[in-house]
Design a protein around this motif. Structure first.
Motif, short mmCIF file in Angstrom:
data_model
loop_
_atom_site.label_atom_id
_atom_site.label_comp_id
_atom_site.label_asym_id
_atom_site.label_seq_id
_atom_site.Cartn_x
_atom_site.Cartn_y
_atom_site.Cartn_z
N ALA A 171 6.11 -4.01 -3.11
CA ALA A 171 6.93 -3.23 -2.18
C ALA A 171 6.05 -2.32 -1.32
CB ALA A 171 7.97 -2.41 -2.95
N GLN A 172 5.03 -1.74 -1.93
CA GLN A 172 4.08 -0.90 -1.18
C GLN A 172 3.32 -1.77 -0.17
OE1 GLN A 172 1.38 1.36 -3.65
NE2 GLN A 172 0.35 2.29 -1.89
N TYR A 173 2.94 -2.97 -0.57
CA TYR A 173 2.26 -3.92 0.31
C TYR A 173 3.13 -4.22 1.54
CZ TYR A 173 0.28 -8.47 1.72
OH TYR A 173 -0.26 -9.52 2.42
N ILE A 174 4.41 -4.45 1.32
CA ILE A 174 5.34 -4.71 2.43
C ILE A 174 5.46 -3.48 3.31
CG2 ILE A 174 7.77 -5.16 2.99
CD1 ILE A 174 7.86 -6.90 0.40
N LYS A 175 5.56 -2.33 2.68
CA LYS A 175 5.69 -1.06 3.42
C LYS A 175 4.49 -0.83 4.34
CE LYS A 175 6.73 3.81 2.65
NZ LYS A 175 6.92 4.87 1.65
N GLN A 176 3.31 -1.30 3.91
CA GLN A 176 2.09 -1.17 4.71
C GLN A 176 1.92 -2.34 5.67
OE1 GLN A 176 -0.70 1.23 1.49
NE2 GLN A 176 -1.57 -0.52 2.50
N ASN A 177 3.01 -3.05 5.92
CA ASN A 177 3.01 -4.20 6.83
C ASN A 177 2.08 -5.32 6.37
OD1 ASN A 177 4.90 -3.06 8.67
ND2 ASN A 177 3.26 -1.76 9.46
N GLY A 178 2.01 -5.52 5.06
CA GLY A 178 1.22 -6.63 4.53
C GLY A 178 1.83 -7.96 4.94
N ASP A 179 1.01 -8.97 5.05
CA ASP A 179 1.42 -10.30 5.47
C ASP A 179 2.25 -10.96 4.37
OD1 ASP A 179 1.70 -12.88 6.39
OD2 ASP A 179 -0.45 -13.32 6.44
N GLN A 180 3.56 -11.09 4.61
CA GLN A 180 4.44 -11.66 3.60
C GLN A 180 4.37 -13.18 3.54
OE1 GLN A 180 8.37 -9.80 3.25
NE2 GLN A 180 7.63 -8.22 4.65
N SER A 181 3.54 -13.77 4.41
CA SER A 181 3.33 -15.22 4.32
C SER A 181 1.98 -15.53 3.67
CB SER A 181 3.41 -15.85 5.72
OG SER A 181 2.34 -15.39 6.54
N HIS A 182 1.27 -14.51 3.21
CA HIS A 182 -0.01 -14.69 2.51
C HIS A 182 0.27 -15.41 1.19
CE1 HIS A 182 -3.68 -13.72 0.34
NE2 HIS A 182 -4.22 -13.34 1.49
N VAL A 183 -0.53 -16.41 0.88
CA VAL A 183 -0.30 -17.24 -0.30
C VAL A 183 -0.27 -16.42 -1.58
CG1 VAL A 183 -2.73 -17.90 -0.57
CG2 VAL A 183 -0.94 -19.39 -1.48
N ASP A 184 -1.12 -15.44 -1.73
CA ASP A 184 -1.13 -14.63 -2.95
C ASP A 184 0.16 -13.83 -3.10
OD1 ASP A 184 -3.65 -15.59 -3.63
OD2 ASP A 184 -4.68 -13.95 -2.63
N PHE A 185 0.67 -13.31 -1.99
CA PHE A 185 1.94 -12.59 -2.00
C PHE A 185 3.06 -13.54 -2.43
CE2 PHE A 185 5.91 -11.42 0.08
CZ PHE A 185 6.08 -10.11 -0.36
N LEU A 186 3.10 -14.72 -1.82
CA LEU A 186 4.14 -15.70 -2.13
C LEU A 186 4.09 -16.13 -3.60
CD1 LEU A 186 3.88 -17.92 1.09
CD2 LEU A 186 5.70 -16.26 0.53
N LEU A 187 2.89 -16.34 -4.12
CA LEU A 187 2.75 -16.75 -5.52
C LEU A 187 3.22 -15.65 -6.48
CD1 LEU A 187 -0.65 -18.66 -5.40
CD2 LEU A 187 1.63 -19.65 -5.76
N LEU A 188 2.90 -14.42 -6.17
CA LEU A 188 3.35 -13.32 -7.02
C LEU A 188 4.88 -13.19 -6.98
CD1 LEU A 188 0.55 -10.75 -6.22
CD2 LEU A 188 1.09 -11.64 -8.50
N LYS A 189 5.44 -13.32 -5.79
CA LYS A 189 6.91 -13.27 -5.67
C LYS A 189 7.54 -14.40 -6.47
CE LYS A 189 9.09 -10.80 -3.28
NZ LYS A 189 9.76 -9.53 -3.60
N ASN A 190 6.92 -15.59 -6.41
CA ASN A 190 7.43 -16.73 -7.17
C ASN A 190 7.34 -16.49 -8.67
OD1 ASN A 190 6.57 -19.62 -8.55
ND2 ASN A 190 8.36 -19.71 -7.21
N GLN A 191 6.25 -15.90 -9.13
CA GLN A 191 6.12 -15.61 -10.56
C GLN A 191 7.21 -14.65 -11.01
OE1 GLN A 191 1.81 -14.66 -10.27
NE2 GLN A 191 1.65 -15.88 -12.14
#
Length: 186
Positions: free
Chosen positions: A70-90
């Motif tokens: 959530a902090q990553y998103i708040k800092q405008n992190g790339d929500q299409s980054h593979v690591d972000f997507l994998l963590l969300k999937n987990q």
């Protein structure tokens, strides 16, 4: 470790030293200190937040993982980054189960066909659902691209074992041992 700590002391506002030290600690299995290192950053970068979320996930700290993402998103992190997507999937898999998260991990694996962790996460999902033929197909596709992928070879052995092909499981585990013998630092 000493060099990374010195880099942090010299430039405490630069995330490179924190990330390097955290990765070293992660490699030796010291998840607690790896996460503490990143938590100590004065202003975490998006890269450090993804790494911290990953370390939290390895520790089974789902709520901390979610808060960090959530902090990553708040800092405008790339929500299409593979690591972000994998963590969300987990997180989705933990909350909803393998079957519910299958479409999501399949999409990620298709979107990032050369990303080993994405492919392995798909294979694990298929194994958990007892879709062993599909898991075996995915293992073969992945090993054709990356024949020395240690985690994938282990998954190949797991698939063979679950299919009661003990000879193939033994062969894959032997291959795994040979890789470790020939490349001890791997």
């Amino acid at each position: 470790i000493i060099e990374a700590r010195n880099a942090i002391k010299k430039r405490p506002s630069n995330d490179a030293g924190y990330i390097r030290l955290s990765n070293i600690l992660l490699e030796i299995g010291n998840y607690k200190d790896a996460s503490k290192t990143l938590e100590a950053m004065p202003k975490p970068s998006n890269n450090s937040l993804l790494l911290l979320a990953h370390i939290y996930m390895l520790q089974g700290k789902i709520i901390s993982t979610e808060k960090t993402l959530a902090q990553y998103i708040k800092q405008n992190g790339d929500q299409s980054h593979v690591d972000f997507l994998l963590l969300k999937n987990q997180i989705h898999t933990i909350n909803e189960g393998e079957q519910a998260s299958y479409a999501q991990i399949k999409k990620i694996a298709d979107q990032f066909p050369d990303h080993l962790q994405a492919q392995n996460q798909l294979i694990k999902n298929l194994i958990a659902q007892q879709q062993l033929s599909l898991a075996e197909e995915q293992v073969n596709k992945t090993l054709n691209k990356k024949p020395l992928a240690i985690d994938t070879i282990y998954l190949a052995a797991q698939v063979a074992y679950q299919k009661n092909d003990l000879e193939e499981a033994e062969k894959q585990l032997t291959n795994l041992s040979l890789i470790h013998i020939s490349e001890p630092t791997r």
